[in-house]
Design a protein around this motif. Structure first.
Motif, PDB file in Angstrom:
ATOM      1  N   ALA A 179      42.950  66.563  37.268  1.00 40.28           N
ATOM      2  CA  ALA A 179      42.628  66.318  38.830  1.00 40.28           C
ATOM      3  C   ALA A 179      44.290  65.883  39.181  1.00 40.28           C
ATOM      4  CB  ALA A 179      41.697  65.000  39.320  1.00 40.28           C
ATOM      5  N   ARG A 180      44.515  66.632  40.576  1.00 38.66           N
ATOM      6  CA  ARG A 180      46.012  66.442  40.940  1.00 38.66           C
ATOM      7  C   ARG A 180      45.527  65.043  42.027  1.00 38.66           C
ATOM      8  NH1 ARG A 180      47.031  70.489  43.404  1.00 38.66           N
ATOM      9  NH2 ARG A 180      45.048  72.003  42.427  1.00 38.66           N
ATOM     10  N   ILE A 181      45.982  64.423  42.247  1.00 43.51           N
ATOM     11  CA  ILE A 181      45.734  63.668  43.914  1.00 43.51           C
ATOM     12  C   ILE A 181      47.437  62.765  44.563  1.00 43.51           C
ATOM     13  CG2 ILE A 181      44.387  62.129  42.375  1.00 43.51           C
ATOM     14  CD1 ILE A 181      46.294  59.376  42.350  1.00 43.51           C
ATOM     15  N   ARG A 182      47.216  62.948  45.648  1.00 43.20           N
ATOM     16  CA  ARG A 182      47.719  62.254  46.568  1.00 43.20           C
ATOM     17  C   ARG A 182      47.528  61.445  46.923  1.00 43.20           C
ATOM     18  NH1 ARG A 182      48.239  64.076  52.048  1.00 43.20           N
ATOM     19  NH2 ARG A 182      46.726  64.671  52.480  1.00 43.20           N
ATOM     20  N   VAL A 221      39.928  60.184  47.692  1.00 39.32           N
ATOM     21  CA  VAL A 221      39.683  58.272  46.140  1.00 39.32           C
ATOM     22  C   VAL A 221      40.172  57.383  46.297  1.00 39.32           C
ATOM     23  CG1 VAL A 221      40.105  60.182  44.391  1.00 39.32           C
ATOM     24  CG2 VAL A 221      41.576  59.563  45.375  1.00 39.32           C
ATOM     25  N   ALA A 251      44.660  58.404  36.763  1.00 41.82           N
ATOM     26  CA  ALA A 251      45.686  59.555  37.008  1.00 41.82           C
ATOM     27  C   ALA A 251      46.952  58.962  37.134  1.00 41.82           C
ATOM     28  CB  ALA A 251      45.792  59.926  38.818  1.00 41.82           C
ATOM     29  N   LEU A 256      35.764  58.055  43.297  1.00 46.08           N
ATOM     30  CA  LEU A 256      35.361  59.296  42.981  1.00 46.08           C
ATOM     31  C   LEU A 256      34.988  58.415  44.834  1.00 46.08           C
ATOM     32  CD1 LEU A 256      34.312  61.242  40.381  1.00 46.08           C
ATOM     33  CD2 LEU A 256      37.128  60.142  41.660  1.00 46.08           C
ATOM     34  N   SER A 295      48.935  63.248  38.809  1.00 47.07           N
ATOM     35  CA  SER A 295      47.684  63.766  37.554  1.00 47.07           C
ATOM     36  C   SER A 295      47.373  63.359  37.162  1.00 47.07           C
ATOM     37  CB  SER A 295      48.626  65.114  37.614  1.00 47.07           C
ATOM     38  OG  SER A 295      49.367  64.567  36.386  1.00 47.07           O
ATOM     39  N   THR A 309      52.464  61.117  44.604  1.00 40.11           N
ATOM     40  CA  THR A 309      51.438  62.609  43.930  1.00 40.11           C
ATOM     41  C   THR A 309      51.381  62.002  42.665  1.00 40.11           C
ATOM     42  OG1 THR A 309      53.731  63.355  43.543  1.00 40.11           O
ATOM     43  CG2 THR A 309      52.253  63.886  45.533  1.00 40.11           C
ATOM     44  N   ILE A 315      38.811  58.697  38.134  1.00 38.04           N
ATOM     45  CA  ILE A 315      40.211  59.859  37.975  1.00 38.04           C
ATOM     46  C   ILE A 315      40.889  58.081  37.282  1.00 38.04           C
ATOM     47  CG2 ILE A 315      41.919  60.577  38.595  1.00 38.04           C
ATOM     48  CD1 ILE A 315      39.863  62.683  40.387  1.00 38.04           C
ATOM     49  N   GLU A 324      43.527  61.218  47.414  1.00 36.36           N
ATOM     50  CA  GLU A 324      42.671  62.794  48.154  1.00 36.36           C
ATOM     51  C   GLU A 324      42.892  63.724  46.793  1.00 36.36           C
ATOM     52  OE1 GLU A 324      42.346  65.768  51.619  1.00 36.36           O
ATOM     53  OE2 GLU A 324      43.807  66.648  50.018  1.00 36.36           O
ATOM     54  N   ALA A 325      41.660  63.796  46.302  1.00 37.36           N
ATOM     55  CA  ALA A 325      42.222  64.772  44.574  1.00 37.36           C
ATOM     56  C   ALA A 325      42.044  65.879  44.647  1.00 37.36           C
ATOM     57  CB  ALA A 325      41.075  63.603  44.225  1.00 37.36           C
TER      58      ALA A 325
END
Length: 278
Positions: A264-267, A229, A199, A251, A21, A19, A197, A216-217
């Motif tokens: 944005a937060r991503i994993r 993403v 991150a 994206l 951000s 994860t 993005i 995923e974002a």
């Protein structure tokens, strides 16, 4: 009595995820400056306007620029006329030299007269060459003067959205070379069709990250609209202060309404083998 052997079920290691951000960033955005100094007489756009490449953004007035063009045009006309006159002199001198050469062959004129005709022809040839150089120099000066006048209309270098406007009618703006501070720009233009993005993730995860991994974002602005993403690249250096490495993410079908600088937060799900979990 035979023992019953019950095989233990095979339990696969659960996929883990990385994860992080970051923020939505424009891949093409620029602060627009004036090439020359001038006074703003028209601002043709407002913040939020969509503009096309080459569209007029800001119009300046510089009387010196118009006067300079008129001077350059006059100098070009004078150089053209002088060059024509020197070409005529050259043709006449060549004709006279040829005539003296024929007369010299028939002993009608002396060697001294022939040599004088040749010297005059060479002088005329040199003058004609100087005339051509003067025309070329005048052409360059005219193009520079025309460029300065043309640049009084500041145009969009690419299609995009005006995301910042810092100039008003009546302002005197500096030339780009003199605008040492970014806040001395006229406006900011951003290509909203080319967003990504950036991150930050913990640098301890770098061994399992590679371009092409999909995750995923979720944007803070659209918490109920997650989207996919894909890692495009990893930053070549890690952050000493934060202990993180920055990912540039493409994206995939993001929600409409994205804006630069949105949080944005991503994993990124990772299998034990380091491959993306499907």
């Amino acid at each position: 009595m035979a023992e019953n052997h019950v095989s233990s079920p095979i339990v696969s290691s659960p996929a883990r995820e990385i994860t992080g951000s970051g923020f939505v960033i424009p891949e093409q955005g620029t602060r627009v400056f004036s090439k020359y100094e001038g006074r703003v007489v028209r601002v043709a756009v407002e913040a939020g306007d969509l503009v096309t490449r080459g569209q007029a953004l800001v119009v300046l007035e510089d009387r010196d620029a118009r006067f300079g063009l008129e001077q350059a045009q006059a100098a070009k006309t004078a150089a053209d006329l002088q060059e024509v006159a020197r070409r005529i002199d050259l043709v006449q001198s060549e004709t006279e030299r040829d005539r003296m050469e024929r007369l010299f062959v028939s002993d009608a004129v002396s060697r001294q007269v022939l040599d004088l005709a040749r010297v005059r022809q060479q002088q005329a040839e040199n003058a004609a060459a100087q005339g051509r150089q003067s025309v070329e120099s005048a052409d360059i000066s005219l193009r520079m003067a025309q460029d300065r006048l043309d640049e009084q209309t500041v145009s969009a270098p690419f299609a995009g959205v005006v995301t910042g406007l810092s100039v008003h009618v009546g302002d005197t703006v500096l030339a780009r070379a003199d605008s040492v501070r970014e806040d001395q720009s006229l406006l900011t233009l951003t290509d909203m069709d080319r967003l990504a993005i950036d991150a930050d993730v913990a640098e301890a995860n770098i061994a399992t990250l590679k371009p092409g991994l999909v995750g995923e974002a979720v944007l803070d602005a659209f918490p109920d609209q997650p989207f996919r993403v894909a890692i495009r690249r990893l930053a070549p250096v890690a952050s000493v202060e934060k202990g993180t490495v920055t990912l540039r993410l493409d994206l995939i079908d993001p929600p409409k309404g994205l804006r630069p600088n949105m949080a944005a937060r991503i994993r990124i799900p990772i299998t034990p083998a380091g491959d993306i979990a499907q």
